[in-house]
Write an enzyme that holds these catalytic residues in place. Structure first.
Site, PDB file in Angstrom:
ATOM      1  N   ALA A  63       3.504   2.419  -1.048  1.00  0.00           N
ATOM      2  CA  ALA A  63       3.464   3.876  -1.090  1.00  0.00           C
ATOM      3  C   ALA A  63       3.647   4.357  -2.530  1.00  0.00           C
ATOM      4  O   ALA A  63       4.082   3.608  -3.400  1.00  0.00           O
ATOM      5  CB  ALA A  63       4.563   4.448  -0.204  1.00  0.00           C
ATOM      6  N   GLY A 106       3.928   0.244   2.610  1.00  0.00           N
ATOM      7  CA  GLY A 106       2.908   1.003   3.310  1.00  0.00           C
ATOM      8  C   GLY A 106       1.551   0.340   3.259  1.00  0.00           C
ATOM      9  O   GLY A 106       0.702   0.566   4.132  1.00  0.00           O
ATOM     10  N   GLU A 109       1.655  -2.027   6.121  1.00  0.00           N
ATOM     11  CA  GLU A 109       1.606  -1.231   7.350  1.00  0.00           C
ATOM     12  C   GLU A 109       0.182  -0.748   7.624  1.00  0.00           C
ATOM     13  O   GLU A 109      -0.278  -0.740   8.774  1.00  0.00           O
ATOM     14  CB  GLU A 109       2.570  -0.048   7.242  1.00  0.00           C
ATOM     15  CG  GLU A 109       4.032  -0.490   7.316  1.00  0.00           C
ATOM     16  CD  GLU A 109       5.004   0.647   7.105  1.00  0.00           C
ATOM     17  OE1 GLU A 109       5.860   0.854   7.982  1.00  0.00           O
ATOM     18  OE2 GLU A 109       4.915   1.321   6.060  1.00  0.00           O
ATOM     19  N   GLU A 129      10.752  -2.450   1.502  1.00  0.00           N
ATOM     20  CA  GLU A 129      11.354  -1.119   1.458  1.00  0.00           C
ATOM     21  C   GLU A 129      12.861  -1.141   1.259  1.00  0.00           C
ATOM     22  O   GLU A 129      13.431  -0.217   0.672  1.00  0.00           O
ATOM     23  CB  GLU A 129      11.016  -0.352   2.744  1.00  0.00           C
ATOM     24  CG  GLU A 129       9.581   0.108   2.834  1.00  0.00           C
ATOM     25  CD  GLU A 129       8.654  -0.918   3.470  1.00  0.00           C
ATOM     26  OE1 GLU A 129       7.530  -0.554   3.836  1.00  0.00           O
ATOM     27  OE2 GLU A 129       9.052  -2.107   3.595  1.00  0.00           O
TER      28      GLU A 129
END
Length: 694
Positions: A63, A106, A109, A129
């Site tokens: 991210a 992310g 993901e 994370e």
């Protein structure tokens, strides 16, 4: 379509290319662009499958971390990745994620929302994370266990370490390793007409409630030992364990709640502060814009002891040939033997291949004289911390090292300008304070002298990056940033013991709070004799707030130098395991009686305030004096060099977290009780009024 996401066709396969350099982060527009392309493919009868690939050097590396801060501050709306990823996963046509470089956070993901994942052999994948005080917030704790199993998912999410492509394939995270061109391999996979396979529908690798709770308990115990005090790893385990009880959508809802708890908590703010801080410290205000670092192809190190050997390993690990000098054959052989053992240990632990270890060892050439020093681009002096000795070495180096080579000293406290004064080239002299063990610790304090040139400063900072360290620039003052602050911190720890606190009590208060070691145990590790010498030098120089007498002088007088002598503040066995020593307790009470020091008991809270507030106040003084450039520089020094818990953000960030006014008010009260040592720095007073460091 966003210009961050591009599309093209290879026959009946729609190729979706993420183009958001340098690491294809999931910035606003990227996930929306992918979804728009997948949606278009679903409505296009000529498209049979979709391949999603990253442009440049990587897939999606994670991210955009800047967005987290904007969300917390209210500048940006909460991320809504789940709905976007659900649309990818619900595509009626197979979506193949083609991975090279890294698929992290992310990025992974997003990849798991695809129906298949193919990758090159060098690819890595992970959910890191927790290193930012967060948990996966876009389905990572729900999709990952469905693909790899609950135990591997807990390991990956709780500890945040990536896995390589081979392991990802074995676990079921990747479906194929592509040899040769990744895009061609991914398109070939798509042309095999694989059926749509939604990750959310996979249940074969999930476990029942009892098994999930057992695994969760096992990992919780491990996290509490290895990641002491951190909340995000425990939240990740909780979310993964919920796969045993909740359906996919309910699991996503719980994950979102736990993610938000972490995102708006102090630990995430602290770790994100450290993340960006490590990048901020590389920027040096005032250096001319055109300043470029000098090339460093060869190095030399003077002193083959613990520090010198470790520094030589740093160069070798970076592929830089290095000459290592000492004055006697026995000292040189001891140093090389230690280096060999270190490499052998790395091989045994699986951190380094045997061939790579031999290649690195071969880059280190031991010498008894200055052979090869005339070819070095940088020479690092790492002899005993004694000014006259260091000046003698620098005088020698000035005579044998070529013009245009950098002369660096590994001093931890001494005056760079005084050392440079014996050379005819003070502009080429700089401090490079490595931390022990040098081949492990990430911090490199770069110390500029009065005459150090901009090019030498830039080169020393670039060297830190080459050696995979975090470089922080300090001005030339006794102890620089780290050790200058460590003095008042240890002063208060010792003073607390003199006033009645127990030795283990003081250390346990700090380690329980999150410090890697207590301040008294650190003294034993570094050497009580070394601490004594440093304090004598501070007294000689008239450094403020250094007391002429301390109980630690008694330990020095008794030859209790710490771990190396088997006794200091603690007793040590042959494995250097510490146990409290009743004799120290007796001696310190005798000392207190002789000095007329009133005795009392202390709470952990009082111990924390007196030690940590002393640390913060000295940091403020360093900022006032211009020795540290910014508050964040102080934080990065303490997180990377002194065992300060990263999840508390460093001493200056911690002061902001608990309130600068609270710190200042408490220090005023201590000033009234104990006198000048506790006078708040003027900059601290100003920061308290502003509510932040200025």
């Amino acid at each position: 379509m966003s210009d961050l996401v591009l599309t093209s066709r290879q026959g009946s396969v729609l190729v979706v290319t993420i183009h958001n350099p340098p690491v294809n982060a999931l910035s606003p527009g990227v996930p929306e662009g992918i979804v728009e392309a997948v949606r278009a493919a679903a409505n296009d009868g000529s498209v049979q499958a979709v391949v999603v690939i990253g442009d440049g050097r990587t897939f999606i590396a994670g991210a955009d971390i800047r967005e987290f801060g904007r969300i917390v501050s209210g500048e940006a709306p909460p991320l809504n990745l789940n709905e976007l990823l659900a649309e990818i996963e619900s595509s009626p046509k197979p979506v193949i994620m083609a991975i090279h470089g890294t698929a992290l956070g992310g990025g992974l993901e997003t990849a798991m929302a695809g129906h298949y994942r193919v990758a090159v052999a060098s690819a890595k994948a992970g959910q890191p994370e927790v290193k930012l005080g967060l948990i996966p917030g876009a389905g990572g704790t729900q999709r990952l266990p469905r693909l790899v199993g609950v135990e591997p998912a807990m390991r990956m999410c709780a500890f945040g370490e990536p896995i390589d492509a081979a392991e990802a394939l074995a676990l079921g995270l990747f479906d194929r390793i592509v040899e040769g061109d990744l895009l061609a391999g991914a398109v070939a996979f798509a042309n095999e007409n694989p059926p749509v396979r939604r990750t959310r529908d996979l249940t074969a690798k999930l476990v029942d409630g009892a098994a999930a709770e057992s695994l969760k308990s096992l990992f919780q115990d491990s996290c509490r030992k290895k990641l002491k005090g951190q909340s995000a790893p425990l939240a990740a385990l909780e979310s993964i364990a919920a796969t045993a009880y909740l359906n996919f959508d309910a699991g996503l809802e719980q994950e979102r709640k736990l993610f938000n708890d972490c995102l708006f908590g102090t630990q995430s703010k602290a770790l994100i502060h450290v993340f960006f801080g490590e990048r901020t410290v590389a920027r040096i205000p005032g250096l001319p814009a055109h300043t470029q670092p000098l090339p460093l192809h060869r190095a030399a190190v003077v002193g083959a002891g613990t520090m010198g050997g470790g520094i030589a390993m740093c160069f070798a690990n970076a592929g830089v040939p290095v000459v290592l000098k000492d004055t006697t054959e026995s000292a040189l052989e001891r140093g090389m033997a230690t280096i060999r053992r270190n490499y052998e240990g790395a091989v045994k632990r699986g951190r380094l291949g045997a061939e790579a270890a031999q290649q690195r060892l071969a880059l280190i050439r031991p010498v008894l004289h200055y052979d090869g020093f005339d070819d070095a681009d940088i020479v690092v002096e790492a002899v005993f911390e004694e000014l006259a000795l260091k000046k003698h070495v620098f005088s020698d180096l000035d005579a044998v090292v070529r013009d245009g080579a950098i002369l660096a000293t590994n001093t931890s406290t001494l005056d760079i300008d005084e050392i440079a004064s014996v050379t005819g080239r003070p502009e080429w002299v700089v401090g490079t304070h490595f931390f022990s063990p040098a081949n492990v610790m990430r911090l490199l304090e770069v110390v500029r002298g009065r005459a150090t040139s901009p090019e030498v400063i830039a080169t020393a900072m670039a060297l830190a990056k080459t050696l995979k360290k975090v470089g922080v620039l300090s001005g030339n003052a006794f102890g620089f940033i780290g050790n200058r602050m460590f003095g008042p911190y240890r002063h208060e720890a010792i003073r607390l013991v003199e006033e009645g606190a127990g030795v283990p009590q003081v250390d346990q208060a700090l380690t329980g709070w999150g410090m890697a070691m207590g301040p008294l145990a650190v003294g034993d590790l570094a050497g009580v004799d070394v601490s004594w010498l440093v304090r004598q030098e501070a007294l000689r120089l008239g450094i403020p707030h250094v007391e002429a007498a301390s109980f630690e002088d008694e330990l020095y007088r008794l030859g209790r130098f710490g771990q190396k002598t088997g006794a200091g503040w603690y007793l040590y066995d042959e494995d250097r395991k510490a146990t409290p020593d009743p004799e120290v307790e007796r001696l310190v009470r005798e000392y207190a009686a002789c000095q007329g020091i009133p005795q009392r008991t202390f709470t952990h809270s009082e111990i924390l305030e007196r030690t940590l507030f002393a640390l913060i106040n000295e940091g403020a003084r360093l900022l006032e004096e211009g020795i540290a450039l910014r508050a964040v520089d102080v934080d990065i020094v303490y997180v990377n060099g002194y065992g300060f818990p990263a999840w508390r953000g460093g001493p200056m960030h911690y002061a902001e977290t608990i309130g600068l006014q609270r710190v200042t008010d408490r220090m005023r009260a201590l000033y009234d009780e104990f006198g000048p040592f506790w006078k708040p720095a003027a900059l601290l007073e100003d920061a308290a009024k502003a509510g932040r460091w200025t």
